[in-house]
Design an enzyme around this catalytic site. Structure first.
Site, PDB file in Angstrom:
ATOM      1  CG  ASP A 117       0.627   1.336 -13.492  1.00 35.80           C
ATOM      2  OD1 ASP A 117      -0.274   1.685 -12.712  1.00 35.80           O
ATOM      3  OD2 ASP A 117       1.641   2.015 -13.708  1.00 35.80           O
ATOM      4  CG  ASN A 173      12.871   5.216 -13.712  1.00 35.69           C
ATOM      5  OD1 ASN A 173      11.765   5.728 -13.800  1.00 35.69           O
ATOM      6  ND2 ASN A 173      13.034   3.902 -13.638  1.00 35.69           N
ATOM      7  CG  HIS A 210       8.470   4.764 -14.099  1.00 33.84           C
ATOM      8  ND1 HIS A 210       8.991   3.918 -13.144  1.00 33.84           N
ATOM      9  CD2 HIS A 210       7.496   5.459 -13.449  1.00 33.84           C
ATOM     10  CE1 HIS A 210       8.361   4.095 -11.995  1.00 33.84           C
ATOM     11  NE2 HIS A 210       7.454   5.018 -12.161  1.00 33.84           N
ATOM     12  CD  GLU A 242      10.524   0.898 -14.408  1.00 30.00           C
ATOM     13  OE1 GLU A 242      10.859   2.098 -14.491  1.00 30.00           O
ATOM     14  OE2 GLU A 242      10.182   0.375 -13.328  1.00 30.00           O
TER      15      GLU A 242
HETATM   16  C1  F6R Z   1       1.295   4.570 -11.024  1.00 28.32           C
HETATM   17  C2  F6R Z   1       2.227   4.831 -12.110  1.00 28.32           C
HETATM   18  C3  F6R Z   1       3.604   5.340 -11.861  1.00 28.32           C
HETATM   19  C4  F6R Z   1       3.666   6.464 -10.831  1.00 28.32           C
HETATM   20  C5  F6R Z   1       5.114   6.888 -10.580  1.00 28.32           C
HETATM   21  C6  F6R Z   1       5.224   7.978  -9.527  1.00 28.32           C
HETATM   22  O1  F6R Z   1       0.066   4.092 -11.521  1.00 28.32           O
HETATM   23  O2  F6R Z   1       1.875   4.613 -13.230  1.00 28.32           O
HETATM   24  O3  F6R Z   1       4.178   5.769 -13.072  1.00 28.32           O
HETATM   25  O4  F6R Z   1       2.921   7.545 -11.300  1.00 28.32           O
HETATM   26  O5  F6R Z   1       5.864   5.781 -10.172  1.00 28.32           O
HETATM   27  O6  F6R Z   1       4.802   7.478  -8.299  1.00 28.32           O
HETATM   28  P1  F6R Z   1       4.630   8.414  -7.035  1.00 28.32           P
HETATM   29  O7  F6R Z   1       3.501   9.326  -7.311  1.00 28.32           O
HETATM   30  O8  F6R Z   1       4.341   7.460  -5.902  1.00 28.32           O
HETATM   31  O9  F6R Z   1       5.920   9.146  -6.868  1.00 28.32           O
END
Ligand code: F6R
Length: 247
Positions: free
Chosen positions: A74, A143, A145, A150
């Site tokens: 992403d 959450n 994701h 989301e």
């Molecule tokens: C990032 C991504 C997100 C993160 C998730 C957890 O490329 O795709 O899904 O993996 O938001 O983020 P952290 O590791 O910062 O808790």
């Protein structure tokens, strides 16, 4: 553990350092087995130390990434590739500047493309042309994701533009000077794109992810909790630390 969760192989780790080391070893082993592997990569706090261990290994053991292709999950919409907050810079800073991966083999959606829909289509096509992801690294949001899919996202979504959940914007505001600066939208690989990966390595770290870990293992498979779709994938390994919950 529920019947449907059986395919998820879980490796519980002592701490973040062990998790990161194990994750790096996992990736390195796959690259050694297939030097032209296509990797799917995540950003965020969780995989940072895994990348650091991959860099250490590169210097110590010369594992080569010259033929490896890397596709990121992403990118924020409206954030320039030059900005320190772009995932483009994150990948450079944490991995690409140190290893021998070829720039033309690193792919990340362009969040400042004039036509975002076309950008998404192109990204999906580029990935398909290279035969899809062999090993996808994932983190998880509190959450549920994965990528920036989301809650509520269709399981059939391919690469698309998403509106970020307020909880996601808040969680990521630690990297920006204020919440207002956090982008409202992002481009993400869809859940269908992620599910096409041949193999998935999901990293879950920290007590704040305990509920997400529990839901992943014991909850229903529902679009309200996007990561639950992973229970329908035949080859997922979960590396977990810090949840302190029995599953
Ligand atoms: C990032 C991504 C997100 C993160 C998730 C957890 O490329 O795709 O899904 O993996 O938001 O983020 P952290 O590791 O910062 O808790």
């Amino acid at each position: 553990m529920k019947e449907e969760g059986k395919q998820l192989k879980v490796i519980r780790c002592e701490n973040y350092d062990t998790l990161s080391k194990k994750a790096a070893q996992y990736v390195i082993e796959k690259v050694k087995q297939n030097p032209s592997l296509t990797l799917g990569l995540a950003t965020g706090a969780t995989p940072k130390k895994m990348y650091a261990y991959m860099v250490d290994d590169y210097f110590e053991n010369k594992t080569s990434y010259e033929q490896v292709k890397c596709f990121n999950l992403d990118e924020y919409v409206g954030v320039s590739r030059k900005s320190k907050n772009s995932y483009y810079q994150y990948m450079k800073e944490n991995l690409y500047q140190y290893i021998d991966v070829q720039e033309q083999h690193t792919f990340i959606p362009n969040g400042t493309a004039e036509n975002l829909e076309k950008e998404c289509e192109m990204y999906e096509q580029q990935l398909a042309d290279l035969g899809g992801v062999d090993l996808q690294i994932l983190g998880i949001g509190e959450n549920g994701h994965i990528g920036f899919n989301e809650p509520g996202t269709s399981f059939h979504a391919v690469t698309h533009v998403v509106k970020l959940a307020e909880s996601t914007r808040k969680a990521n505001s630690r990297y920006f000077s204020s919440l207002e600066e956090v982008p409202t939208h992002a481009i993400t690989m869809g859940l269908e794109t992620i599910m096409k990966s041949k193999e998935i390595l999901l990293l879950i770290s920290g007590e704040n992810k305990a509920e997400a870990f529990r839901k992943l293992m014991d909850g229903e498979i529902t679009t309200d909790f996007p990561a639950s779709i992973l229970r329908n994938h035949p080859n997922v390994t979960v590396l977990e630390e810090g949840a302190k919950v029995e599953v």
